[in-house]
Design a protein around this motif. Structure first.
Motif, PDB file in Angstrom:
ATOM      1  N   GLU A 101       0.834  -1.200   0.000  1.00 30.06           N
ATOM      2  CA  GLU A 101       0.000   0.000   0.000  1.00 30.06           C
ATOM      3  C   GLU A 101       0.871   1.254   0.000  1.00 30.06           C
ATOM      4  OE1 GLU A 101      -3.115   0.046  -0.525  1.00 30.06           O
ATOM      5  OE2 GLU A 101      -3.418  -2.125  -0.400  1.00 30.06           O
ATOM      6  N   GLU A 102       1.967   1.211   0.762  1.00 29.54           N
ATOM      7  CA  GLU A 102       2.885   2.359   0.818  1.00 29.54           C
ATOM      8  C   GLU A 102       3.519   2.607  -0.547  1.00 29.54           C
ATOM      9  OE1 GLU A 102       2.668  -0.049   2.943  1.00 29.54           O
ATOM     10  OE2 GLU A 102       2.618   0.715   4.988  1.00 29.54           O
ATOM     11  N   ALA A 103       3.819   1.521  -1.257  1.00 25.64           N
ATOM     12  CA  ALA A 103       4.410   1.662  -2.595  1.00 25.64           C
ATOM     13  C   ALA A 103       3.436   2.342  -3.550  1.00 25.64           C
ATOM     14  CB  ALA A 103       4.804   0.286  -3.130  1.00 25.64           C
ATOM     15  N   LEU A 104       2.160   1.941  -3.500  1.00 30.14           N
ATOM     16  CA  LEU A 104       1.149   2.546  -4.373  1.00 30.14           C
ATOM     17  C   LEU A 104       0.918   4.013  -4.017  1.00 30.14           C
ATOM     18  CD1 LEU A 104      -1.494  -0.339  -4.565  1.00 30.14           C
ATOM     19  CD2 LEU A 104       0.104   0.368  -6.344  1.00 30.14           C
ATOM     20  N   GLU A 105       0.929   4.307  -2.722  1.00 35.19           N
ATOM     21  CA  GLU A 105       0.747   5.690  -2.276  1.00 35.19           C
ATOM     22  C   GLU A 105       1.891   6.579  -2.779  1.00 35.19           C
ATOM     23  OE1 GLU A 105       0.667   8.217   1.903  1.00 35.19           O
ATOM     24  OE2 GLU A 105       0.233   6.052   1.971  1.00 35.19           O
ATOM     25  N   LEU A 106       3.113   6.056  -2.724  1.00 41.36           N
ATOM     26  CA  LEU A 106       4.280   6.812  -3.192  1.00 41.36           C
ATOM     27  C   LEU A 106       4.219   7.012  -4.710  1.00 41.36           C
ATOM     28  CD1 LEU A 106       6.642   7.987  -1.577  1.00 41.36           C
ATOM     29  CD2 LEU A 106       8.026   6.056  -2.316  1.00 41.36           C
ATOM     30  N   PHE A 107       3.697   6.029  -5.413  1.00 39.37           N
ATOM     31  CA  PHE A 107       3.523   6.140  -6.866  1.00 39.37           C
ATOM     32  C   PHE A 107       2.585   7.299  -7.196  1.00 39.37           C
ATOM     33  CE2 PHE A 107       1.028   4.641 -10.662  1.00 39.37           C
ATOM     34  CZ  PHE A 107       2.026   4.850 -11.601  1.00 39.37           C
ATOM     35  N   GLN A 108       1.511   7.446  -6.402  1.00 44.46           N
ATOM     36  CA  GLN A 108       0.565   8.549  -6.608  1.00 44.46           C
ATOM     37  C   GLN A 108       1.214   9.888  -6.265  1.00 44.46           C
ATOM     38  OE1 GLN A 108      -2.673   7.180  -4.126  1.00 44.46           O
ATOM     39  NE2 GLN A 108      -3.774   6.288  -5.866  1.00 44.46           N
ATOM     40  N   ARG A 109       1.981   9.929  -5.151  1.00 44.45           N
ATOM     41  CA  ARG A 109       2.664  11.155  -4.744  1.00 44.45           C
ATOM     42  C   ARG A 109       3.680  11.595  -5.799  1.00 44.45           C
ATOM     43  NH1 ARG A 109       5.248  10.195   0.920  1.00 44.45           N
ATOM     44  NH2 ARG A 109       6.497  11.976   0.216  1.00 44.45           N
ATOM     45  N   MET A 110       4.339  10.636  -6.396  1.00 48.36           N
ATOM     46  CA  MET A 110       5.338  10.901  -7.432  1.00 48.36           C
ATOM     47  C   MET A 110       4.713  11.693  -8.581  1.00 48.36           C
ATOM     48  SD  MET A 110       7.293   7.990  -9.658  1.00 48.36           S
ATOM     49  CE  MET A 110       8.605   8.363 -10.807  1.00 48.36           C
ATOM     50  N   GLN A 111       3.544  11.251  -9.009  1.00 49.77           N
ATOM     51  CA  GLN A 111       2.860  11.951 -10.100  1.00 49.77           C
ATOM     52  C   GLN A 111       2.338  13.304  -9.642  1.00 49.77           C
ATOM     53  OE1 GLN A 111       0.208   9.005 -12.354  1.00 49.77           O
ATOM     54  NE2 GLN A 111       0.841   7.833 -10.560  1.00 49.77           N
ATOM     55  N   GLY A 112       1.872  13.351  -8.389  1.00 53.35           N
ATOM     56  CA  GLY A 112       1.369  14.608  -7.833  1.00 53.35           C
ATOM     57  C   GLY A 112       2.435  15.687  -7.765  1.00 53.35           C
ATOM     58  N   GLU A 113       3.691  15.263  -7.606  1.00 55.69           N
ATOM     59  CA  GLU A 113       4.796  16.228  -7.543  1.00 55.69           C
ATOM     60  C   GLU A 113       5.436  16.470  -8.904  1.00 55.69           C
ATOM     61  OE1 GLU A 113       7.579  15.684  -4.349  1.00 55.69           O
ATOM     62  OE2 GLU A 113       6.019  15.047  -2.937  1.00 55.69           O
ATOM     63  N   GLY A 114       4.747  16.001  -9.950  1.00 60.39           N
ATOM     64  CA  GLY A 114       5.185  16.327 -11.303  1.00 60.39           C
ATOM     65  C   GLY A 114       6.310  15.467 -11.852  1.00 60.39           C
ATOM     66  N   MET A 115       6.632  14.350 -11.192  1.00 60.72           N
ATOM     67  CA  MET A 115       7.690  13.469 -11.686  1.00 60.72           C
ATOM     68  C   MET A 115       7.071  12.392 -12.581  1.00 60.72           C
ATOM     69  SD  MET A 115      10.834  12.734 -11.933  1.00 60.72           S
ATOM     70  CE  MET A 115      11.470  13.925 -10.763  1.00 60.72           C
ATOM     71  N   ARG A 116       7.563  12.291 -13.800  1.00 61.28           N
ATOM     72  CA  ARG A 116       7.013  11.333 -14.757  1.00 61.28           C
ATOM     73  C   ARG A 116       7.597   9.947 -14.516  1.00 61.28           C
ATOM     74  NH1 ARG A 116       8.053   9.441 -20.053  1.00 61.28           N
ATOM     75  NH2 ARG A 116       6.133   9.144 -21.279  1.00 61.28           N
ATOM     76  N   PRO A 117       6.744   8.944 -14.249  1.00 61.74           N
ATOM     77  CA  PRO A 117       7.246   7.565 -14.052  1.00 61.74           C
ATOM     78  C   PRO A 117       7.874   7.028 -15.329  1.00 61.74           C
ATOM     79  CG  PRO A 117       4.969   7.789 -13.300  1.00 61.74           C
ATOM     80  CD  PRO A 117       5.288   9.028 -14.088  1.00 61.74           C
ATOM     81  N   ASN A 118       8.810   6.110 -15.177  1.00 57.96           N
ATOM     82  CA  ASN A 118       9.406   5.455 -16.340  1.00 57.96           C
ATOM     83  C   ASN A 118       9.159   3.954 -16.265  1.00 57.96           C
ATOM     84  OD1 ASN A 118      11.202   4.538 -14.431  1.00 57.96           O
ATOM     85  ND2 ASN A 118      12.958   5.698 -15.197  1.00 57.96           N
ATOM     86  N   ASP A 119       9.818   3.186 -17.114  1.00 60.18           N
ATOM     87  CA  ASP A 119       9.574   1.744 -17.166  1.00 60.18           C
ATOM     88  C   ASP A 119       9.996   1.056 -15.868  1.00 60.18           C
ATOM     89  OD1 ASP A 119      12.212   2.399 -17.911  1.00 60.18           O
ATOM     90  OD2 ASP A 119      12.523   0.434 -18.775  1.00 60.18           O
ATOM     91  N   VAL A 120      11.039   1.579 -15.198  1.00 64.05           N
ATOM     92  CA  VAL A 120      11.474   0.978 -13.924  1.00 64.05           C
ATOM     93  C   VAL A 120      10.397   1.172 -12.855  1.00 64.05           C
ATOM     94  CG1 VAL A 120      13.221   1.037 -12.097  1.00 64.05           C
ATOM     95  CG2 VAL A 120      13.903   1.359 -14.486  1.00 64.05           C
ATOM     96  N   THR A 121       9.787   2.364 -12.821  1.00 65.50           N
ATOM     97  CA  THR A 121       8.708   2.639 -11.865  1.00 65.50           C
ATOM     98  C   THR A 121       7.562   1.652 -12.057  1.00 65.50           C
ATOM     99  OG1 THR A 121       9.190   4.964 -12.396  1.00 65.50           O
ATOM    100  CG2 THR A 121       7.415   4.535 -10.822  1.00 65.50           C
ATOM    101  N   THR A 122       7.146   1.511 -13.302  1.00 64.87           N
ATOM    102  CA  THR A 122       5.971   0.682 -13.574  1.00 64.87           C
ATOM    103  C   THR A 122       6.246  -0.811 -13.360  1.00 64.87           C
ATOM    104  OG1 THR A 122       6.558   0.908 -15.920  1.00 64.87           O
ATOM    105  CG2 THR A 122       4.769   2.286 -15.097  1.00 64.87           C
TER     106      THR A 122
END
Length: 687
Positions: A163-184
């Motif tokens: 759950e913490e990992a998913l929450e951080l994934f959402q925060r990452m996008q909220g702070e304007g950082m674009r996920p890449n293939d490693v993130t996904t």
């Protein structure tokens, strides 16, 4: 360079040294180290290059010795490129103390705001198991890049904090950082672990919408998610679209189809591999074994033995031993034991546990004890396996002694341990001990009783004839009774002949599992025992109406390494004529000593007495015993495995045969072992 003097130029020497350490044509790290030792005054770049080379080597601890040399011999201080390699080496050796020292040095040198160093520290602390410190470092990063976010998300995933990992994934996008293939890749693995197909599909569409590169690693992670979530159709569509595939892709599809029972398709993927590594073999063997196809698992293991592409490893042997345990194939199990010793394979607790389980389930309890005693490392599962082995052989007191020794050794029991301890109490009639250990689970050992523990306790009371107490125990349960609980009470009612309580247990069990054929069989047995044939007829009609079929009795016996199976009234065996002739001889001998068939174990009202005798006469365990008598010479025991509970008539017959033919018979049914010798059974008729 030596002839022209260029080697003594620090810049030229460092270029040559770098080529030697990172080039694919480099001879060896040892050669590079000799070259380094000849450089008159290596600069900081050259020192960093050497540390980097060792950080990725099989001996990363050397980095710290080289670093100490550098501090003494290099005129330049460590820089921001030095510390990430040292921190990586700390991660490789799980050196928490060494990493903390390096972290402290970076702080003292005012390099603690460098994003590369901080990203390395996030990975280091999470690898060493200090997730809190990893998160503190992550929060300290002033300008987080995509690697920062990926490192922390991956740390949460690997620690099971999904759950913490998913929450951080959402925060990452909220702070304007674009996920890449490693993130996904990390987020997709969360979906696979949570078996959340809906979220997995959303992530897949997110990747396509944001045009994230579908690397091979990401595609394989997506395949893994779809197969684990049971969506083979979507996995196949993705697989067909993948421009590049590797052995991981094929193995993932293989496992997905095998675990879904589609073994023919799984085998096609297996055969499609240009080179089948041991991981692929293990995946298919394990899938067969875990899906209840032990014969196919053993056949595949034999195929592996003939193949020259791969050699069995510990994982292979654990799965194969489990298949041997299911079938009672002790010859092959014993061969694996010898193979481990001869090949010098490293013993681990998984292998030890599997060997103990195999020997115990194949009837050689002394061999299981020998493996247990000789084991230098014993984790909770090794101890629990030995307790389970003693339990299924009816040696309850010995099982409790092992349990006491386990605690004296400092090993904390878990839920599996208590299931086995309570089972030992049940099979040996140790009611007081069962009550004691059940009541101590939570307050003394901190293990919360689960449904299976309540079922074991009902079995303890029910087998002892304390049916009303068992029923009252169920009514006071703090959790909803599961099918296993009502099943245990129904079995006890069958043993002690309580029709009213049996009908109530049956109805509650059928409410939970409408197609539980075993429940119908048990209640039919109870009705038959009391001659209530209308009840038997009613149950059989209900089974026909709902399309419920009784599981056929099947008994297997291993002879000269081959497993032979017999069904009720089986005539498919190549030696069936000899088997039935032997069975006729056995019946005559039994009648000569006063044997009378126990017809209460019939499930239907058969009017003709001869037909009743014939129905009991054809039970699978009797056929297996007859085959054992003509195929296995004395004094080797006849070992039989049956998929159902042995019936009372077959139990009586086995006792008489052991005396009349002076043979030891070991019969394992669904619940326990019966050792027949000289007209007696180890269960003392308490089963």
């Amino acid at each position: 360079m030596l002839r022209t003097g260029l080697f003594f130029d620090p810049y030229s020497a460092s270029r040559l040294f770098t080529l030697c350490t990172v080039s694919p044509f480099s001879t060896s790290l040892e050669c590079a180290r000799k070259l380094f030792d000849q450089i008159p005054q290596p600069n900081i770049y050259t020192w960093n290059t050497l540390i980097r080379a060792y950080a990725s080597s099989s001996d990363p601890i050397q980095c710290f010795f080289i670093f100490n040399q550098m501090l003494c011999q290099c005129s330049d201080p460590p820089n921001k490129y030095t510390f990430p390699f040292l921190i990586k080496a700390g991660s490789e050796i799980l050196g928490l103390l060494e990493g903390q020292v390096i972290h402290g040095m970076a702080v003292k040198m005012s390099l603690d705001s460098d994003v590369f160093i901080l990203n390395s520290l996030v990975h280091f602390y999470s690898t060493c198991g200090d997730l809190d410190q990893a998160y503190k470092v992550f929060l300290m990063i002033p300008k987080k890049d995509v690697v920062s976010w990926n490192s922390m998300i991956t740390a949460f995933v690997q620690a099971g904090c999904l759950e913490e990992a998913l929450e951080l994934f959402q925060r990452m996008q909220g702070e304007g950082m674009r996920p890449n293939d490693v993130t996904t890749v990390s987020v997709i693995s969360v979906c696979a672990k949570k078996l959340n197909l809906k979220l997995g599909r959303w992530i897949h569409s997110f990747i396509e919408k944001n045009k994230i590169e579908m690397s091979l690693i990401l595609s394989n992670a997506m395949l893994d998610m779809y197969t684990k979530c049971g969506s083979l159709e979507q996995a196949k569509i993705l697989y067909d679209k993948m421009p590049e595939k590797d052995v991981v892709s094929l193995t993932t599809m293989l496992v997905g189809y095998a675990q879904s029972g589609e073994f023919a398709t799984a085998r096609k993927f297996f055969n499609a591999m240009t080179s089948q590594d041991i991981t692929a073999w293990n995946s298919l063997i394990s899938a067969y074994e875990q899906s209840g196809h032990p014969k196919e698992a053993l056949a595949l293991f034999n195929e592996l033995q003939l193949s020259k592409n791969a050699k069995p490893d510990q994982v292979t042997l654990v799965s194969t031993l489990s298949a041997c345990a299911q079938l009672g194939a002790m010859d092959l199990g014993g061969w694996i034991h010898v193979y481990v010793k001869k090949q010098g394979l490293k013993w681990n607790c998984h292998l030890t546990t599997s060997l103990i389980d195999m020997y115990a389930k194949c009837g050689d309890l002394e061999k299981a004890l020998e493996v247990f005693r000789s084991s230098k490392q014993k984790d909770v599962y090794v101890w629990s396996a030995m307790i389970a082995g003693l339990a299924m052989h009816g040696r309850g007191r010995d099982a409790i002694d092992i349990f006491v020794r386990m605690q004296e050794s400092g090993v904390k029991p878990n839920a599996v341990t208590f299931t086995n301890v309570l089972s030992a109490c049940s099979h040996a009639g140790l009611v007081e001990e069962g009550r004691l250990y059940f009541n101590q689970m939570q307050p003394v050992y901190g293990v919360t009783p689960q449904v299976k523990h309540y079922a074991c306790m009902v079995d303890v009371l029910g087998r002892a004839g304390l049916l009303e107490e068992a029923n009252g125990f169920i009514e006071k349960m703090p959790i909803i009774p599961g099918a296993s609980v009502w099943g245990a009470l129904l079995a006890a009612c069958k043993t002690h002949g309580n029709v009213g309580l049996a009908e109530n247990a049956f109805n509650r069990l059928i409410d939970l599992e409408p197609r539980n054929h075993g429940a119908y069989v048990m209640l039919s047995n109870i009705y038959a025992k009391f001659g209530l044939w209308n009840g038997v007829t009613r149950l059989r009609k209900r089974m026909r109406d709902f399309g419920i079929k009784k599981e056929p009795g099947c008994s297997s016996i291993e002879v000269d390494g081959s497993v032979h199976e017999f069904l009720v009234g089986d005539n498919s065996h190549p030696l069936c004529k000899k088997v039935y002739l032997k069975l006729d001889e056995i019946l005559l001998n039994l009648k000569s000593v006063g044997y009378i068939a126990d017809k209460s174990h019939l499930l239907q009202d058969v009017e003709e007495e001869d037909m009743k005798d014939q129905a009991l006469y054809l039970h699978s365990e009797k056929l297996a015993i007859a085959y054992g008598l003509i195929s296995i010479r004395s004094p080797v025991p006849i070992r039989i495995v049956k998929n159902l509970r042995v019936c009372g008539d077959c139990h009586s017959v086995a006792k008489l045969i052991s005396k009349l033919y002076d043979r030891e018979i070991l019969l394992r049914d669904r619940y326990r072992f019966h050792h027949f010798k000289e007209g007696n059974c180890s269960c003392m008729d308490y089963w």
